[in-house]
Design a protein around this motif. Structure first.
Motif, PDB file in Angstrom:
ATOM      1  N   ALA A  15       0.484   3.425   0.702  1.00 29.76           N
ATOM      2  CA  ALA A  15      -0.463   3.770   1.768  1.00 29.76           C
ATOM      3  C   ALA A  15      -0.590   2.641   2.785  1.00 29.76           C
ATOM      4  O   ALA A  15      -1.549   2.610   3.558  1.00 29.76           O
ATOM      5  CB  ALA A  15      -1.833   4.076   1.164  1.00 29.76           C
ATOM      6  N   LEU A  16       0.373   1.722   2.788  1.00 27.55           N
ATOM      7  CA  LEU A  16       0.291   0.576   3.680  1.00 27.55           C
ATOM      8  C   LEU A  16       0.828   0.919   5.059  1.00 27.55           C
ATOM      9  O   LEU A  16       2.032   1.067   5.260  1.00 27.55           O
ATOM     10  CB  LEU A  16       1.073  -0.612   3.100  1.00 27.55           C
ATOM     11  CG  LEU A  16       1.048  -1.907   3.919  1.00 27.55           C
ATOM     12  CD1 LEU A  16      -0.382  -2.388   4.132  1.00 27.55           C
ATOM     13  CD2 LEU A  16       1.880  -2.992   3.244  1.00 27.55           C
ATOM     14  N   THR A  17      -0.087   1.074   6.021  1.00 26.40           N
ATOM     15  CA  THR A  17       0.245   1.269   7.434  1.00 26.40           C
ATOM     16  C   THR A  17      -0.609   0.284   8.214  1.00 26.40           C
ATOM     17  O   THR A  17      -1.543  -0.316   7.671  1.00 26.40           O
ATOM     18  CB  THR A  17      -0.071   2.697   7.895  1.00 26.40           C
ATOM     19  OG1 THR A  17      -1.483   2.936   7.770  1.00 26.40           O
ATOM     20  CG2 THR A  17       0.689   3.732   7.046  1.00 26.40           C
ATOM     21  N   TRP A  18      -0.314   0.116   9.502  1.00 26.21           N
ATOM     22  CA  TRP A  18      -1.126  -0.858  10.234  1.00 26.21           C
ATOM     23  C   TRP A  18      -2.590  -0.420  10.367  1.00 26.21           C
ATOM     24  O   TRP A  18      -3.485  -1.265  10.315  1.00 26.21           O
ATOM     25  CB  TRP A  18      -0.486  -1.192  11.580  1.00 26.21           C
ATOM     26  CG  TRP A  18      -0.567  -0.136  12.642  1.00 26.21           C
ATOM     27  CD1 TRP A  18       0.334   0.839  12.905  1.00 26.21           C
ATOM     28  CD2 TRP A  18      -1.627   0.018  13.598  1.00 26.21           C
ATOM     29  NE1 TRP A  18      -0.078   1.616  13.957  1.00 26.21           N
ATOM     30  CE2 TRP A  18      -1.278   1.128  14.410  1.00 26.21           C
ATOM     31  CE3 TRP A  18      -2.802  -0.663  13.854  1.00 26.21           C
ATOM     32  CZ2 TRP A  18      -2.080   1.572  15.454  1.00 26.21           C
ATOM     33  CZ3 TRP A  18      -3.608  -0.219  14.890  1.00 26.21           C
ATOM     34  CH2 TRP A  18      -3.242   0.885  15.678  1.00 26.21           C
ATOM     35  N   PRO A  19      -2.908   0.896  10.477  1.00 22.52           N
ATOM     36  CA  PRO A  19      -4.339   1.256  10.494  1.00 22.52           C
ATOM     37  C   PRO A  19      -5.038   0.973   9.163  1.00 22.52           C
ATOM     38  O   PRO A  19      -6.159   0.463   9.150  1.00 22.52           O
ATOM     39  CB  PRO A  19      -4.321   2.757  10.808  1.00 22.52           C
ATOM     40  CG  PRO A  19      -3.023   2.984  11.506  1.00 22.52           C
ATOM     41  CD  PRO A  19      -2.060   2.068  10.829  1.00 22.52           C
ATOM     42  N   THR A  20      -4.382   1.313   8.034  1.00 22.69           N
ATOM     43  CA  THR A  20      -5.032   1.051   6.746  1.00 22.69           C
ATOM     44  C   THR A  20      -5.123  -0.451   6.477  1.00 22.69           C
ATOM     45  O   THR A  20      -6.091  -0.925   5.881  1.00 22.69           O
ATOM     46  CB  THR A  20      -4.276   1.741   5.596  1.00 22.69           C
ATOM     47  OG1 THR A  20      -2.913   1.288   5.573  1.00 22.69           O
ATOM     48  CG2 THR A  20      -4.309   3.251   5.741  1.00 22.69           C
ATOM     49  N   ALA A  21      -4.113  -1.197   6.925  1.00 28.58           N
ATOM     50  CA  ALA A  21      -4.136  -2.649   6.731  1.00 28.58           C
ATOM     51  C   ALA A  21      -5.312  -3.276   7.480  1.00 28.58           C
ATOM     52  O   ALA A  21      -6.047  -4.112   6.933  1.00 28.58           O
ATOM     53  CB  ALA A  21      -2.819  -3.264   7.202  1.00 28.58           C
ATOM     54  N   LEU A  22      -5.518  -2.871   8.742  1.00 28.35           N
ATOM     55  CA  LEU A  22      -6.647  -3.410   9.507  1.00 28.35           C
ATOM     56  C   LEU A  22      -7.982  -2.941   8.932  1.00 28.35           C
ATOM     57  O   LEU A  22      -8.967  -3.678   8.939  1.00 28.35           O
ATOM     58  CB  LEU A  22      -6.532  -2.994  10.971  1.00 28.35           C
ATOM     59  CG  LEU A  22      -5.490  -3.744  11.812  1.00 28.35           C
ATOM     60  CD1 LEU A  22      -5.439  -3.184  13.222  1.00 28.35           C
ATOM     61  CD2 LEU A  22      -5.807  -5.232  11.846  1.00 28.35           C
ATOM     62  N   ALA A  23      -8.003  -1.706   8.439  1.00 28.75           N
ATOM     63  CA  ALA A  23      -9.242  -1.189   7.851  1.00 28.75           C
ATOM     64  C   ALA A  23      -9.666  -2.035   6.654  1.00 28.75           C
ATOM     65  O   ALA A  23     -10.850  -2.358   6.498  1.00 28.75           O
ATOM     66  CB  ALA A  23      -9.049   0.264   7.426  1.00 28.75           C
ATOM     67  N   VAL A  24      -8.704  -2.419   5.817  1.00 29.01           N
ATOM     68  CA  VAL A  24      -9.023  -3.197   4.618  1.00 29.01           C
ATOM     69  C   VAL A  24      -9.252  -4.663   4.959  1.00 29.01           C
ATOM     70  O   VAL A  24     -10.235  -5.271   4.521  1.00 29.01           O
ATOM     71  CB  VAL A  24      -7.889  -3.053   3.578  1.00 29.01           C
ATOM     72  CG1 VAL A  24      -8.092  -4.027   2.420  1.00 29.01           C
ATOM     73  CG2 VAL A  24      -7.838  -1.623   3.058  1.00 29.01           C
ATOM     74  N   ALA A  25      -8.339  -5.254   5.762  1.00 32.26           N
ATOM     75  CA  ALA A  25      -8.399  -6.693   6.028  1.00 32.26           C
ATOM     76  C   ALA A  25      -9.525  -7.082   6.978  1.00 32.26           C
ATOM     77  O   ALA A  25     -10.086  -8.176   6.870  1.00 32.26           O
ATOM     78  CB  ALA A  25      -7.060  -7.170   6.596  1.00 32.26           C
ATOM     79  N   VAL A  26      -9.861  -6.195   7.923  1.00 33.62           N
ATOM     80  CA  VAL A  26     -10.895  -6.510   8.915  1.00 33.62           C
ATOM     81  C   VAL A  26     -12.166  -5.688   8.669  1.00 33.62           C
ATOM     82  O   VAL A  26     -13.275  -6.234   8.640  1.00 33.62           O
ATOM     83  CB  VAL A  26     -10.377  -6.251  10.346  1.00 33.62           C
ATOM     84  CG1 VAL A  26     -11.477  -6.534  11.365  1.00 33.62           C
ATOM     85  CG2 VAL A  26      -9.153  -7.112  10.629  1.00 33.62           C
ATOM     86  N   GLY A  27     -12.007  -4.392   8.490  1.00 31.29           N
ATOM     87  CA  GLY A  27     -13.169  -3.531   8.306  1.00 31.29           C
ATOM     88  C   GLY A  27     -13.945  -3.831   7.040  1.00 31.29           C
ATOM     89  O   GLY A  27     -15.185  -3.814   7.039  1.00 31.29           O
TER      90      GLY A  27
END
Length: 267
Positions: free
Chosen positions: A207-219
């Motif tokens: 499930a690693l995409t740039w939207p999910t990555a930013l959601a987890v790492a930043v959100g």
């Protein structure tokens, strides 16, 4: 696309591994917390297995509990809490039954929240009530995202949970600069380590995409800071005391809420 069925083995394995770890640690606090997870994870998984109706039911229940906790934190009166709970419930039902009307329902909820102190003629605390109500709607209304995200919300929950746990232990071990005055115990070292662990979970679950990555790492970290801001503003340690070993529901889903919001925006 990730499905609930494909996630079930990972959830079961994580619970089993966690059970072994807390048994070895013999720490009562961790054992109590694991027992709460052992009850909650199957219930949440079953709700998502049911599909959109199950996700909506879960979001409504979580929304009402979260409103009660939030209302107690910021000292909202009964009328404000009832209207806020109704507004959050309306947003969830709109996301399920009429997705095209969700923003309109949010607007109606905001107007209803504004009407409560206005109709009461509250000149002393009206601004606080209005601000707290609108923040609650914007923050807790994100629970409606459980409906369209479905199993993706479970993936996010797994990833941000692993990130939170890793950040806590890595920050204590590595030390370094503080992340924010809002949460003095958190360190940049822990946040970076937690983000790496969360991205690893996304990769394992495909499930690693740039939207999910930013959601987890930043959100995720941002969500934790939002709740820290609210709690520090009222000098509270936890949002509640009813969840064994974990405080309240908001203490467990604060990172998930903003992570879901980030994912929705980027999608």
């Amino acid at each position: 696309m990730t499905s609930v069925a494909s996630l079930a083995p990972f959830l079961g394995g994580a619970l089993a591994f966690g059970g072994l770890a807390v048994a070895v640690s013999r720490r009562r606090e961790l054992i109590v917390r694991w027992c709460a997870w052992a009850v909650g994870v199957p219930v949440v998984t079953a709700a998502f297995w049911w599909g959109r109706p199950g996700a909506a039911a879960l979001a409504v229940v979580a929304g009402i509990v979260a409103v009660l906790e939030y209302g107690a934190l910021v000292r909202l009166g009964r009328a404000d809490r009832v209207v806020l709970a109704g507004a959050v419930t309306g947003v969830v039902l709109a996301a399920w039954l009429a997705p095209g009307q969700t923003l309109r329902v949010v607007a109606v909820g905001a107007l209803a929240l504004a009407a409560v102190p206005l109709l009461a003629g509250d000149a002393d605390h009206g601004l606080h009530r209005l601000g707290a109500g609108l923040l609650g709607l914007a923050w807790l209304g994100v629970l409606a995202a459980l409906v369209p995200l479905g199993a993706s919300a479970l993936v996010l929950f797994l990833a941000v949970s692993v990130a939170d746990i890793t950040a806590y232990f890595a920050g204590r071990r590595l030390g370094g600069p503080r992340l924010s005055p809002l949460s003095p115990a958190k360190r940049w070292s822990g946040t970076v380590a937690g983000a790496a662990a969360g991205l690893g979970v996304l990769a394992v679950l495909s499930a690693l995409t740039w939207p999910t990555a930013l959601a987890v790492a930043v959100g995720g970290p941002a969500g934790d800071l939002v709740e820290s801001m609210v709690k520090r503003g009222v000098r509270a340690k936890d949002a509640g005391r009813w969840l064994p070993g974990s405080g309240g529901l908001l203490d467990r889903i604060d990172s998930l809420l903003v992570a879901m919001a980030v994912l929705l925006v980027l999608r």
